[in-house]
Write an enzyme that holds these catalytic residues in place. Structure first.
Site, PDB file in Angstrom:
ATOM      1  CG  HIS A 102       5.885 -47.814  35.543  1.00  0.00           C
ATOM      2  ND1 HIS A 102       6.853 -47.427  34.337  1.00  0.00           N
ATOM      3  CD2 HIS A 102       5.721 -48.940  35.356  1.00  0.00           C
ATOM      4  CE1 HIS A 102       6.951 -48.823  33.787  1.00  0.00           C
ATOM      5  NE2 HIS A 102       6.202 -49.840  34.621  1.00  0.00           N
ATOM      6  CG  HIS A 104       4.640 -52.582  38.732  1.00  0.00           C
ATOM      7  ND1 HIS A 104       3.682 -52.773  37.703  1.00  0.00           N
ATOM      8  CD2 HIS A 104       5.597 -52.257  37.976  1.00  0.00           C
ATOM      9  CE1 HIS A 104       3.988 -52.735  36.485  1.00  0.00           C
ATOM     10  NE2 HIS A 104       5.231 -52.218  36.609  1.00  0.00           N
TER      11      HIS A 104
END
Length: 144
Positions: A102, A104
């Site tokens: 992931h 950010h």
């Protein structure tokens, strides 16, 4: 961790509710529950990969092509957005806590918004020869 145990896989497949701001056949972008700053967004591949080390070029293209689009939307959604941090943590030593890749995107409103990064400047500890050796070792791994 398997896909069946992965919270981000469950979000990507709609098994857990989320505040999705973008979705296509390969990528989901949704608001992080922690909201380090308003608009803090996570971009994930729908395919379960642990982190950047598991990407091939095709997956990287699919994931990273949406970053500028989301970044512009985050810059424009409030007039007080002054900047943006893009952060990708890989493995525990680098602060990865969910082992589904992931990225950010953290909108910044001021330098007093309770978010920060810290690193030290060690330029005085490396000679030009040291840097040449590091450069050549990395290039060797790249096959260049």
């Amino acid at each position: 961790m398997s896909e069946t145990d992965c919270i981000f896989c469950k979000i990507a497949h709609g098994e857990i509710p989320s505040k999705k701001i973008h979705e296509d056949e390969n990528v989901v972008a949704f608001l992080d529950l922690s909201q380090v700053t308003p608009g803090h967004t996570l971009i994930i591949p729908k395919a379960h990969v642990r982190n950047i080390y598991d990407y091939d070029e095709a997956l990287a293209e699919k994931v990273f092509r949406v970053i500028p689009k989301i970044a512009r939307a985050l810059r424009n959604f409030r007039p007080d957005v002054a900047g943006l941090n893009i952060i990708n943590n890989n493995e525990p030593v680098a602060y990865q806590s969910v082992f589904h890749s992931h990225i950010h995107l953290i909108p910044r409103y001021s330098d007093a918004d309770e978010f920060g990064l810290k690193w030290s400047n060690h330029a005085d500890q490396y000679t030009d020869d040291d840097l040449e050796k590091i450069m050549h070792a990395i290039q060797k791994e790249l096959g260049e």
